[in-house]
Design a protein around this motif. Structure first.
Motif, PDB file in Angstrom:
ATOM      1  N   SER A   1     -92.683  44.368 -24.387  1.00 13.37           N
ATOM      2  CA  SER A   1     -92.719  42.920 -24.605  1.00 13.37           C
ATOM      3  C   SER A   1     -92.242  42.181 -23.369  1.00 13.37           C
ATOM      4  N   LEU A   2     -91.188  42.707 -22.769  1.00 13.89           N
ATOM      5  CA  LEU A   2     -90.685  42.063 -21.558  1.00 13.89           C
ATOM      6  C   LEU A   2     -91.731  42.095 -20.456  1.00 13.89           C
ATOM      7  N   VAL A   3     -92.406  43.217 -20.335  1.00 15.40           N
ATOM      8  CA  VAL A   3     -93.438  43.300 -19.299  1.00 15.40           C
ATOM      9  C   VAL A   3     -94.554  42.322 -19.618  1.00 15.40           C
ATOM     10  N   ALA A   4     -94.915  42.261 -20.882  1.00 12.31           N
ATOM     11  CA  ALA A   4     -96.007  41.365 -21.279  1.00 12.31           C
ATOM     12  C   ALA A   4     -95.677  39.927 -20.897  1.00 12.31           C
ATOM     13  N   LEU A   5     -94.404  39.630 -21.006  1.00 11.13           N
ATOM     14  CA  LEU A   5     -93.966  38.279 -20.687  1.00 11.13           C
ATOM     15  C   LEU A   5     -94.284  37.896 -19.251  1.00 11.13           C
ATOM     16  N   GLN A   6     -94.330  38.866 -18.405  1.00 13.81           N
ATOM     17  CA  GLN A   6     -94.526  38.575 -16.981  1.00 13.81           C
ATOM     18  C   GLN A   6     -95.984  38.632 -16.558  1.00 13.81           C
ATOM     19  N   GLN A   7     -96.850  38.995 -17.452  1.00 16.14           N
ATOM     20  CA  GLN A   7     -98.246  39.158 -17.052  1.00 16.14           C
ATOM     21  C   GLN A   7     -98.920  37.818 -16.888  1.00 16.14           C
TER      22      GLN A   7
ATOM     23  N   LEU B   1     -86.521  56.993 -32.709  1.00 21.78           N
ATOM     24  CA  LEU B   1     -86.331  55.587 -33.058  1.00 21.78           C
ATOM     25  C   LEU B   1     -85.930  54.795 -31.821  1.00 21.78           C
ATOM     26  N   TYR B   2     -85.008  55.369 -31.078  1.00 21.41           N
ATOM     27  CA  TYR B   2     -84.542  54.652 -29.892  1.00 21.41           C
ATOM     28  C   TYR B   2     -85.661  54.540 -28.855  1.00 21.41           C
ATOM     29  N   ALA B   3     -86.384  55.588 -28.727  1.00 17.30           N
ATOM     30  CA  ALA B   3     -87.472  55.539 -27.755  1.00 17.30           C
ATOM     31  C   ALA B   3     -88.487  54.480 -28.138  1.00 17.30           C
ATOM     32  N   ALA B   4     -88.806  54.423 -29.419  1.00 25.02           N
ATOM     33  CA  ALA B   4     -89.780  53.439 -29.877  1.00 25.02           C
ATOM     34  C   ALA B   4     -89.232  52.029 -29.681  1.00 25.02           C
ATOM     35  N   SER B   5     -87.977  51.868 -30.020  1.00 25.77           N
ATOM     36  CA  SER B   5     -87.383  50.539 -29.845  1.00 25.77           C
ATOM     37  C   SER B   5     -87.424  50.138 -28.378  1.00 25.77           C
ATOM     38  N   PHE B   6     -87.065  51.061 -27.559  1.00 24.74           N
ATOM     39  CA  PHE B   6     -87.083  50.779 -26.127  1.00 24.74           C
ATOM     40  C   PHE B   6     -88.471  50.352 -25.678  1.00 24.74           C
ATOM     41  N   THR B   7     -89.478  51.067 -26.186  1.00 23.22           N
ATOM     42  CA  THR B   7     -90.840  50.729 -25.790  1.00 23.22           C
ATOM     43  C   THR B   7     -91.200  49.321 -26.277  1.00 23.22           C
ATOM     44  N   ILE B   8     -90.803  49.017 -27.487  1.00 26.91           N
ATOM     45  CA  ILE B   8     -91.148  47.698 -28.033  1.00 26.91           C
ATOM     46  C   ILE B   8     -90.565  46.597 -27.150  1.00 26.91           C
ATOM     47  N   ILE B   9     -89.276  46.732 -26.894  1.00 29.97           N
ATOM     48  CA  ILE B   9     -88.629  45.676 -26.117  1.00 29.97           C
ATOM     49  C   ILE B   9     -89.169  45.670 -24.680  1.00 29.97           C
ATOM     50  N   GLY B  10     -89.243  46.862 -24.137  1.00 32.12           N
ATOM     51  CA  GLY B  10     -89.680  46.969 -22.745  1.00 32.12           C
ATOM     52  C   GLY B  10     -91.075  46.406 -22.554  1.00 32.12           C
TER      53      GLY B  10
ATOM     54  N   SER C   1    -100.467  36.317 -35.980  1.00 26.64           N
ATOM     55  CA  SER C   1    -100.353  37.597 -36.650  1.00 26.64           C
ATOM     56  C   SER C   1     -99.482  38.552 -35.842  1.00 26.64           C
ATOM     57  N   MET C   2     -99.629  38.498 -34.530  1.00 26.07           N
ATOM     58  CA  MET C   2     -98.806  39.359 -33.688  1.00 26.07           C
ATOM     59  C   MET C   2     -97.331  39.032 -33.856  1.00 26.07           C
ATOM     60  N   ILE C   3     -97.068  37.757 -33.907  1.00 25.30           N
ATOM     61  CA  ILE C   3     -95.667  37.353 -34.047  1.00 25.30           C
ATOM     62  C   ILE C   3     -95.160  37.711 -35.442  1.00 25.30           C
ATOM     63  N   GLY C   4     -96.071  37.618 -36.412  1.00 28.45           N
ATOM     64  CA  GLY C   4     -95.659  37.973 -37.765  1.00 28.45           C
ATOM     65  C   GLY C   4     -95.368  36.752 -38.621  1.00 28.45           C
ATOM     66  N   VAL C   5     -96.136  35.724 -38.321  1.00 29.95           N
ATOM     67  CA  VAL C   5     -95.943  34.485 -39.073  1.00 29.95           C
ATOM     68  C   VAL C   5     -96.882  34.491 -40.271  1.00 29.95           C
ATOM     69  N   PRO C   6     -96.419  34.178 -41.444  1.00 29.94           N
ATOM     70  CA  PRO C   6     -97.343  34.037 -42.551  1.00 29.94           C
ATOM     71  C   PRO C   6     -98.219  32.803 -42.310  1.00 29.94           C
ATOM     72  N   PRO C   7     -99.401  32.702 -42.754  1.00 33.24           N
ATOM     73  CA  PRO C   7    -100.080  33.618 -43.664  1.00 33.24           C
ATOM     74  C   PRO C   7    -101.010  34.575 -42.904  1.00 33.24           C
TER      75      PRO C   7
ATOM     76  N   ILE D   1     -86.304  41.929 -34.828  1.00 33.50           N
ATOM     77  CA  ILE D   1     -85.997  40.513 -34.640  1.00 33.50           C
ATOM     78  C   ILE D   1     -86.174  40.103 -33.186  1.00 33.50           C
ATOM     79  N   LEU D   2     -85.620  40.936 -32.336  1.00 27.76           N
ATOM     80  CA  LEU D   2     -85.707  40.637 -30.906  1.00 27.76           C
ATOM     81  C   LEU D   2     -87.158  40.561 -30.450  1.00 27.76           C
ATOM     82  N   SER D   3     -87.946  41.518 -30.893  1.00 29.75           N
ATOM     83  CA  SER D   3     -89.326  41.565 -30.415  1.00 29.75           C
ATOM     84  C   SER D   3     -90.132  40.420 -30.985  1.00 29.75           C
ATOM     85  N   THR D   4     -89.791  40.003 -32.172  1.00 27.13           N
ATOM     86  CA  THR D   4     -90.502  38.861 -32.726  1.00 27.13           C
ATOM     87  C   THR D   4     -90.295  37.650 -31.838  1.00 27.13           C
ATOM     88  N   ILE D   5     -89.032  37.493 -31.428  1.00 23.19           N
ATOM     89  CA  ILE D   5     -88.746  36.370 -30.536  1.00 23.19           C
ATOM     90  C   ILE D   5     -89.551  36.497 -29.246  1.00 23.19           C
ATOM     91  N   LEU D   6     -89.574  37.704 -28.703  1.00 21.31           N
ATOM     92  CA  LEU D   6     -90.302  37.918 -27.454  1.00 21.31           C
ATOM     93  C   LEU D   6     -91.784  37.669 -27.638  1.00 21.31           C
TER      94      LEU D   6
END
Lengths: 146, 170, 94, 322, 499, 489, 109
Positions: free
Chosen positions: F294-300, F283-292, F386-392, F419-424
């Motif tokens: 996303s952060l990298v994506a932010l810089q692309q 779980l922690y590894a997956a969470s780390f990957t999600i956040i990590g 859809s990526m962010i998770g906004v309806p519809p 929650i954090l990743s959604t924001i990212l």
């Protein structure tokens, strides 16, 4: 006397290793082959030493001498074969040495190695095929470039 | 002491072949010492094979092949043996004396006989006798090396050459 | 008695071997080899009698023959060499 | 007595062996190797191995020396000094030596009649040979019949070597005008003596061939002797002349024919209801069959060995010099 | 025909053996090829028949000359030898089929009959080692196969073949002589040469020094012949400069036969009799196997000559085989046997593909094959499959043996993890060295190709055997029941022997 | 056709299709593309035809043959696989349409090779989806890696080849180095590798070994792109966009997380793992990957690379969801596979369309592009939402389930991560959307262009529509996924 | 009779052995090649004659003595031939003998 009976073995072993040393340490190809012959000869001695029976004689029946003690014939048979194998190997080895001399002009392994090394360093595009074989091969661009 | 005439090639050739064959067959018999039918037959085959090979090797095509037959040779051998013993003792003396009194000499000697066979016999006899050594045989001239001056003198006296030349009945 | 003769022959072989090792020229060595060959023939002849199996004289005969061929091969070797390499044929061992 | 001689000869051998390795001149090494072979053969003889002694003499001292000399005259005579690698080699050798010496301490003493080798298999051969095969020479009986398959292999090893040398040397890259090989033609003494002895050497070869059942000898030794005789001829008359006596097609035929003869005998055994190399079925009487089989296969060995040794010699001798 | 069945073990050797002199006598190169191929096919048929027979009746014993075993020489064919007989005969046949096209570019016409005779002798020698049950007979046939292998390799068109083959000759002879010394010492203590008899009689002698030293000498000697790291020095150059089809043949089976003898000798003669021998065997060979896998693979990665690259890969793969054997378990030995079989198929395919390449490219260097896959798609596809099999990608033969190898390693308790790691690192390195070639062939620009080299797809006659090999890779990757069963039986036999 | 097993057919159709494409490619380009489409259609028809049976609780299986005793090639369709197969086969049709437009529009070389390997990749995907045991899964997993390699390195220039090398290297190395031993280990522990609901390892293994084995599986299945073995995915972006779209948004990466999920559900068993603390690290590894990620994506600044990092993050959603080990979360994981597939393929299609039309690849260049390519950018926007998770959009559905599962187990790490990743996610997608629609087109690299070729536009429109439709009509999928966590009727 | 033959043969053999030994010593002591060859020829000629002669006496009228004769003949034929070959070879390669003084008696011839 206890160990005198092993003298044969010891000599065989030391000879064996003398030959072995020549094969490993010498760079001259013919010398290597000589070492190889020595090496094999020592093994022959090792085997033949086994066959001796004190007071025995060669395992050949004579017309009169029934009931003699014979030495063991089996190692002799094996070594007869091994001698033949040895000379065959030597002959083949010599043939290779002769061809090597013709191709490289040397029979010292380190010199040959050096020549091969230079070949790949300086002269990469051109395989140094033995002139012997060029006729057998289709003419190729690389050969023409040389 | 009738020798085949060397100058009638046909006859001498045939005679040589026959003599060789008989010699070979006899040699086989005395070597083998087993008188079984199979071995005798094989002996015959072997002798013929040797003979055939010898013919193929052209041993009989020129004068170079002939065999020592005759009583003269035997007599010569006995003489030679005596010479050998004599000179052996000489050499032994030289070898064993502390000062090693040698005085090497070289000489060229012309063989008395023209026949190459005799020349070879001469040369080999020289070598066989210790103290003298034939180094080269060229056109009947033998280069001889002798250990001592004495040995050379003995040789130059010509006894050996005479006896060999005499063998062919000249 | 055979022993004495055989011993003399063996000692001579040893002396010849020393000569072969000392050289100094290759011819000295060949000479020694030739000597050893004929001495081996003698030795074998004597030994066949010593061990009471004179039927093994074949061996001595074969030796005599082989030794001769060996020396002639050496001569042929020198002849070839002097033919190929006339300047260098005074080269000596070691 | 044997012991003393043995020790003496062995010591000589040891000296020779070391001298061989130390010799810088390859010609010297080769000649010393000849001495070594002679001594070895004498030792074999002392150790009751007459057949082996004969073989070693013919092969080691004779053929092998001739081959080495032929190769030497085509290559180089002097070994160049080499540096380095000695310590490693010495290390390896010392370790191996110690291992082997260690092994020998537990070995049966030479001549010990209670040694395991003399208890198993070998007594059976000595006992059964007169009954099953009925030839005086037990070595030949084992060589040709009991372990005939090994000998078949041996013949094919020789055959392989022959093929190999011919493959490597018997063809020429460029046909340059070839100077006929003279041999010792100008050496009258050698020529004449040679001519006198050659027929007898040949005869002796045949004698050894056909008396393998009775005394030391057999196809291999005979082959070597016959080849030696012809090599002698080639030495004194020149290789080219020798090749007219024994043309190369004949050699090829001998090389292949002998091997085929041997294996053909084996197949014949198979066809006549026995196993491969079973000679007993070749004649109505098993012992006679064995005799026939041994005679034939020894012949095969002799033919092949002669052919191969000569082919090898000619391949070397008629190679042009570089 | 059925009356010939009992003779099959002998015929397996005799047929190629007898054809060799006939080939020399005929002297015509086309006829020589035809006869050689026919004999090789015949050998293959016999091998297949033997596999069937062994499956039915277990070990087949044949008494040469009708003399009973300890006195005469006996042949014995069991699952282990049958499996390798298939390899040998199969590799020879495929190589010969390819030789029809390839040999004439490398070996002069008039020398070809000798070449083919040597080929037959190599085939006969290798088969001879496999079928015999006599320690000395192994030596004799080992020499036949070695001498003929020297000849075949020396036939290579590059002059560097000569020093390479000389090295092979020197080391090979030392290896064989070491073996001979070992056999001699064992014979000295037992008085027999028949392997089965030897084992029985060894029980009385036990741990005598000569036996221990003999075991050492036999192992080292055979290790030399088998090119087990670090005694592999002869192998890379010998394989590199040999004629291509020869490399196909020898790389597929030559070293494996020595390993076969090593395993057979060790398990059938020594293991049951010497205390702690299994321990010594394992702990001597395992580190060598591991080092071999790692170092040889690493060298292969940096090699730019294609043939030498594959040759180094062979050294590494030999490591796998030895590793499997050194585990001394049924699974391990199964893996080892299986890998002998599968590696020959994989390596054979890869070298066959190189043979095709060599028809167009005179120098098999990495830089010369840039983009060659466009012109030679079938050839390179074959190489890819062979390479995948070397890596051990599922669906190819190589995968099956890796599977067994890892399974076997996992049974090893404490050692499991490091061993698995080594196997896997080796595989990953194989990915790298195989892929360097594939990538260059498919994507690199053809910079190294010399202008004037006309590169076109190899002729069908040589593609056919190549693709037969490719299909074998896939077939034995998906339906490996035959080799698995045989190697399983062999492993059972070996291990069952110890109990 | 009915007498051939549909599972076998699902493998055979693309395989035969590949051959047919190869032959057709020699004749005529149009024929080749027709064949592609027909193959895709047939496959989808066939696969979708199986679905009702599975939905009804059937579990069709097929045992092909034993490779060696105990090691068989066998197929067994369960809901997760069914869903995955339907997804991949369905999207292949759309992707093929898009490919035609893209490849022609870009005048790519080696188009035949492209289509062939695409079909081969689909064969492998089907094999993975239907695999009945670990061995079969592994077989097709490797086949997928190898068959996509030529697609990734399609361009053939040095940069591409280098990237492709990274791609192949990581995927092969992890699968051989980690996955294979894990599989063999499993076989030797459990005696088989069959996928059985509830797992097969229970009782055979305990303690830290479980964690180790799980690690071997998770990192061995490199296609799951967990950090730190994610590098291959951005590297794979050098491939033509259709490849990135179908394979690296759907088939390949989904095969990875699909395989991980399958291993967790059918090899370990959810309950078994849940009871075992040593697997908690996942779980922690997956969470780390999600956040990590996303952060990298932010810089692309490169669009496709950004999408790639986004994919990495989204994949770990699935893994994280699976590792929550609660039934609802497992459903969420499965649904996310579908939802993300629709969304991400749309995004890639859009990126490809932009490239075809304008040859723009960098983010700053996209300013004002919405006006030139309205269809494309509309679809892009939907995908981003859809990526962010906004309806519809579909993304909402899956996030909902995952969150629900997280709450079910009071897993605050997961909740925080989501929650954090959604924001990212919002942080890196929304600026693009804004820029595309509202910013002014930069003067210096102004290129006159319109929409991409029609097939491309059609394809991206369809997937965008699907993204929205999935939000509305997700019942069959949910029904299918529920079966994963319940014993089938 | 037997004892006489025995004694004679022993005598022959012993003296043969002694000659051989002397030849060996000579080969070692002599200063250069050609002089050594003289010493060697002692072992090649008188040695075999005496030793084999002794052996023949021992063997009596058997096949063995015929073989011995063959050996002797062979040795006597080939021994000098070989020596000559060696001397020629040495000459050929320019190996000059060291001489006390050169006599060319037959320069007159």
């Amino acid at each position: 006397m206890e160990y005198l009976g092993l003298y044969n073995y010891w000599i065989a072993v030391v000879l064996l290793m003398t030959g072995f040393y020549a094969v490993i340490a010498k760079r001259n190809m013919i010398k290597k082959l000589i070492g190889l012959s020595l090496f094999q000869a020592a093994v022959f001695l090792l085997y033949i030493t086994m066959d001796k029976v004190e007071g025995g004689t060669a395992p050949i029946f004579t017309a009169d001498g029934a009931g003699q003690i014979f030495s063991n014939p089996l190692p002799q048979v094996l070594i007869l074969t091994a001698i033949v194998v040895g000379i065959s190997t030597t002959a083949l080895g010599l043939a290779i040495v002769v061809r090597t001399k013709e191709e490289y002009g040397s029979i010292e392994e380190d010199e040959i190695q050096q020549m091969d090394g230079q070949e790949t360093d300086s002269n990469e595009g051109s395989p140094k095929n033995s002139d012997f074989f060029v006729s057998a091969r289709k003419p190729r661009a690389e050969d023409r470039n040389v | 002491m009738s020798k085949p005439d060397l100058h009638t090639p046909q006859i001498s050739r045939l005679a040589s072949i026959l003599i060789l064959f008989v010699l070979l067959a006899a040699t086989w018999l005395v070597w083998s010492g087993l008188f079984k039918a199979l071995l005798l037959f094989l002996g015959l085959v072997s002798s013929v094979l040797c003979l055939w090979l010898a013919i193929r090797m052209r041993f009989f095509d020129d004068y170079l092949f002939s065999l020592p037959v005759g009583r003269g040779y035997l007599r010569y051998l006995v003489w030679l043996t005596r010479e050998v013993i004599k000179s052996s003792l000489d050499v032994t003396k030289v070898v064993l004396s502390p000062s090693l009194p040698i005085s090497p000499r070289i000489a060229r000697i012309r063989a008395g006989s023209d026949h190459p066979y005799d020349q070879v016999l001469f040369a080999n006899s020289i070598t066989l006798t210790p103290g003298t050594l034939s180094m080269d045989l060229d056109e009947g001239v033998i280069t001889v090396h002798a250990l001592t001056e004495q040995g050379m003198r003995d040789l130059l006296a010509g006894e050996m050459d005479r006896r060999i030349t005499a063998l062919r009945g000249k | 008695m055979y022993l004495a003769v055989a011993l003399a022959v063996v000692v001579t072989m040893g002396l010849a071997l020393i000569r072969a090792l000392l050289g100094p020229t290759v011819y000295d060595r060949v000479l020694a080899v030739n000597m050893m060959g004929t001495k081996t023939v003698l030795l074998l002849s004597v030994i066949t009698f010593a061990i009471g199996r004179p039927d093994f004289l074949d061996l001595a005969l074969a030796y005599a023959l082989i030794n001769f061929i060996g020396v002639l091969a050496v001569l042929e070797f020198f002849r070839k060499r002097s033919e190929l390499d006339p300047e260098n044929n005074t080269r000596e061992a070691e | 007595m044997n012991l003393i001689f043995g020790i003496f000869l062995l010591t000589l051998m040891l000296i020779t062996g070391i001298a061989v390795v130390r010799a810088k001149n390859l010609f010297v090494a080769t000649t010393l190797m000849g001495i070594f072979s002679l001594l070895l053969a004498a030792n074999f003889f002392l150790l009751d191995a007459a057949d082996v002694a004969l073989t070693e003499a013919a092969v080691g001292a004779g053929i092998s020396t001739v081959l080495f000399l032929s190769a030497l005259s085509l290559t180089a005579e002097q070994e160049k000094p080499c540096y380095g690698g000695r310590l490693v080699a010495l290390g390896v050798v010392v370790i191996t030596t110690l291992a082997l010496l260690h092994a020998t301490l537990d070995s049966p003493r030479v001549g010990d009649i209670n040694a395991p080798v003399h208890q198993h298999v070998a007594p059976w051969y000595i006992e059964q040979t007169p009954i099953l095969i009925d030839v005086p020479n037990i070595v030949t009986a084992i060589l040709a019949s009991f372990r005939g398959y090994d000998t078949l292999g041996e013949v094919f090893v020789v055959f392989t070597a022959g093929i190999g040398v011919m493959f490597l040397l018997a063809h020429y890259p460029h046909k340059k005008p070839h100077k006929p090989h003279q041999g010792l033609r100008h050496y009258l003494i050698q020529r004449l003596v040679g001519r006198t002895v050659i027929p007898f050497i040949l005869l002796f070869g045949f004698y050894v061939q056909f008396h393998g059942d009775f005394g030391p000898g057999g196809g291999f030794q005979a082959g070597a002797l016959i080849a030696a005789a012809i090599i002698l001829y080639a030495l004194i008359e020149g290789t080219d002349t020798a090749l007219t006596v024994i043309p190369s097609w004949l050699l090829t035929g001998m090389v292949s024919g002998g091997a085929l003869l041997y294996s053909g005998v084996g197949i014949a055994g198979m066809l006549m209801g026995g196993n491969f190399l079973d000679y007993s079925v070749l004649a109505s009487d098993p012992v006679a069959g064995q005799h026939l089989g041994i005679l034939l296969i020894e012949l095969g060995v002799g033919i092949t060995v002669t052919g191969v040794l000569l082919s090898i010699f000619f391949a070397f001798a008629s190679r042009k010099h570089f | 025909m059925s009356s010939w069945t009992p003779h099959l073990p002998a015929l397996q050797v005799v047929v190629p053996l007898m054809t060799a002199p006939l080939v020399v006598l005929m002297g015509d190169r086309r006829l020589a090829w035809a006869m050689t191929t026919a004999a090789s096919l015949c050998a293959l048929a016999i091998a297949i028949a033997l596999v069937g027979e062994v499956g039915e009746q277990g070990t087949m014993v044949y008494e040469m000359g009708s003399w009973a075993p300890p006195y005469g020489i006996a042949l014995g064919v069991d699952a282990m030898s049958a499996l390798l007989l298939l390899v040998v005969a199969g590799a020879s046949t495929l190589g010969l089929l390819a030789a029809a096209t390839s040999v004439s570019t490398e070996v002069e016409h008039q020398r070809q009959p000798h070449f083919y005779a040597a080929w037959l002798l190599a085939l006969a020698g290798l088969s001879g080692i496999l079928v015999t049950a006599d320690a000395f007979n192994i030596f004799v046939f080992m020499e036949i196969s070695s001498l003929s292998a020297y000849i075949l390799i020396a036939g290579g068109p590059d002059r560097r073949a000569l020093p390479a083959v000389f090295k092979y000759l020197a080391m090979g002879t030392i290896g064989a002589t070491f073996y001979l010394i070992g056999v001699g010492l064992v014979y000295m203590m037992t008085g027999t040469l028949n392997l089965a008899d030897m084992e029985q009689r060894l029980a009385d002698v036990g741990d005598a020094e000569p036996i221990l030293v003999a075991a050492g000498f036999i192992t080292v000697g055979l290790a030399l012949k088998a090119a087990i790291f670090p005694l592999h020095a002869w192998l890379p150059n010998a394989y590199t400069y040999a004629p291509n089809v020869v490399t196909v043949f020898l790389a597929a089976c030559a070293t494996k036969i020595s390993i076969y003898v090593l395993i057979r000798f060790d398990f059938f003669v020594f293991q049951a009799n010497l205390t702690e021998h299994d321990w010594q065997f394992s702990y001597f060979l395992m580190p060598l196997a591991v080092l071999g896998i790692l170092i040889a693979s690493a060298v292969a990665i940096f090699e730019s000559n294609l043939k030498r690259l594959l040759a180094w890969s062979s050294v590494a793969q030999i490591g796998y085989i030895i590793l499997g054997a050194s585990l001394i378990s049924v699974t391990g030995l199964t893996a080892s046997m299986l890998h002998m079989f599968n590696h020959s198929i994989a390596k054979g395919t890869a070298f066959l593909a190189l043979t095709c390449l060599a028809l167009s490219i005179s120098r098999l260097e990495l830089k010369n094959i840039g983009g060659i896959a466009k012109q030679m798609p079938w050839t390179m596809a074959a190489f890819v499959v062979g390479g995948l099999s070397l890596i051990g990608v599922p669906g190819t033969a190589g995968f099956i043996s890796k599977w067994y190898l890892i399974s076997a390693a996992l049974e090893m308790g404490d050692l499991a993890l490091p061993l698995v790691a080594v196997i896997l690192i080796g595989s990953v390195m194989a990915v790298i060295y195989v892929w360097r070639v594939v990538e260059t062939a498919y994507f690199a620009k053809g910079t190294g190709v010399v202008a004037g080299d006309t590169i076109r797809e190899a002729p069908l006659a040589i593609l056919l055997p190549t693709w037969i090999a490719v299909l074998l890779n896939i077939w034995f990757g998906l339906a490996p029941s035959l080799p698995v069963e045989l190697s399983g039986n062999a492993a059972e036999l070996l291990m069952g022997h110890l109990r | 056709m009915s007498h051939i097993d549909p599972i076998l057919l699902a493998l055979l159709i693309p395989a035969v299709g590949a051959l047919a494409i190869g032959i057709a490619g020699r004749i005529n380009d149009n024929l080749r593309e027709t064949v592609t489409l027909v193959t895709a259609g047939l496959l989808a028809y066939n696969v979708w035809g199986i679905a009702p049976e599975v939905l009804a609780g059937g579990r069709p299986g097929l045992k092909l043959f034993d490779v060696v005793p105990g090691l068989e090639i066998a197929f067994n369709i369960e809901p997760l696989g069914m869903m995955f197969a339907c997804l991949a086969s369905g999207l292949w049709i759309i992707n093929s349409i898009y490919s035609i437009g893209y490849m022609r529009g870009n005048k790519e070389k080696h188009q035949t090779r492209f289509y062939i390997f695409f079909a081969v990749a689909l064969t492998a995907t089907m094999g993975i989806a239907f695999a009945g045991n670990l061995f079969t899964l592994f077989l097709f997993y490797e086949a997928l890696t190898l068959s996509t390699y030529p697609l990734v390195s399609h361009k053939g220039d040095e940069k591409t080849v280098r990237s492709a090398r990274v791609y192949l290297g990581i995927l092969l190395a992890t699968s051989i180095g980690l996955l294979l031993p894990a599989i063999i280990w499993t076989y030797s522990l459990a005696g088989s590798g069959d996928f059985v609901l509830g797992g097969i390892l229970e009782g055979h293994v305990s303690g830290p070994t479980i964690g180790l084995l799980l690690g071997l599986f998770v990192f061995g299945i490199g296609k799951g792109a967990m950090m730190p073995i994610h590098r291959w995915l951005p590297a794979a972006m050098v491939a033509p966009t259709p490849v990135s779209a179908l394979l690296h948004a759907v088939a390949v990466v989904k095969a990875g997380v699909f395989a991980i999920t399958k291993v967790i559900v059918y090899i370990f068993g959810v309950d078994f793992l849940f009871a075992e603390p040593s697997s908690g690290w996942l779980l922690y590894a997956a969470s780390f990957t999600i956040i990590g990620a996303s952060l990298v994506a932010l810089q692309q600044t490169n669009l496709k690379r950004m999408l790639a990092y986004s994919t990495i993050a989204q994949l770990s959603y699935v893994i994280m969801a699976a590792s929550i080990l609660k039934p609802l979360a497992e459903v969420g994981a499965a649904v996310h596979i579908v939802a993300h597939a629709f969304g991400k393929i749309t995004l890639f299609f859009a990126a490809g369309a932009i490239y075809v039309a304008s040859h723009k690849t960098e983010l700053p260049q996209l300013a004002g592009i919405g006006r030139r390519m309205p269809w494309t950018m509309t679809a892009f926007t939907i995908g981003a939402l859809s990526m962010i998770g906004v309806p519809p959009t579909g993304g909402f559905v899956s996030k909902w389930y995952i969150l629900a599962g997280a709450f079910q187990s009071d897993n605050y790490v997961a909740i925080t991560t989501i929650i954090l990743s959604t924001i990212l996610n919002a942080a890196y997608f929304l600026p693009i959307v804004y820029m595309a629609w509202f910013a002014r087109e930069p003067e210096q690299d102004r290129v006159e262009h319109g929409e991409a070729p029609l097939p491309a536009v059609i394809a991206l429109t369809i997937t965008a529509a699907l993204t929205i439709l999935f939000f509305l009509f997700n019942a069959p999928v949910l029904e299918l996924e529920r079966q994963i966590v319940e014993i089938p009727q | 009779m037997d004892t006489v033959i025995n004694i004679v043969s022993w005598l022959l053999m012993t003296s043969g052995g002694l000659f051989v030994l002397v030849g060996g010593i000579g080969a070692l002591r002599m200063p250069n090649l050609y002089t050594r060859m003289h010493a060697a020829s002692v072992t090649d000629s008188i040695g075999p004659i005496l030793v084999i002669g002794g052996l023949i006496l021992q063997a009596g009228m058997t096949l063995a003595s015929i073989k011995l004769t063959a050996i002797l003949v062979f040795l006597l034929l080939t021994g000098p031939t070989a020596s000559n070959a060696l001397a020629s070879a040495a000459m050929l390669s320019g190996h000059k003998p060291e001489l006390a003084q050169e006599i060319s008696e037959d320069d007159a011839v």
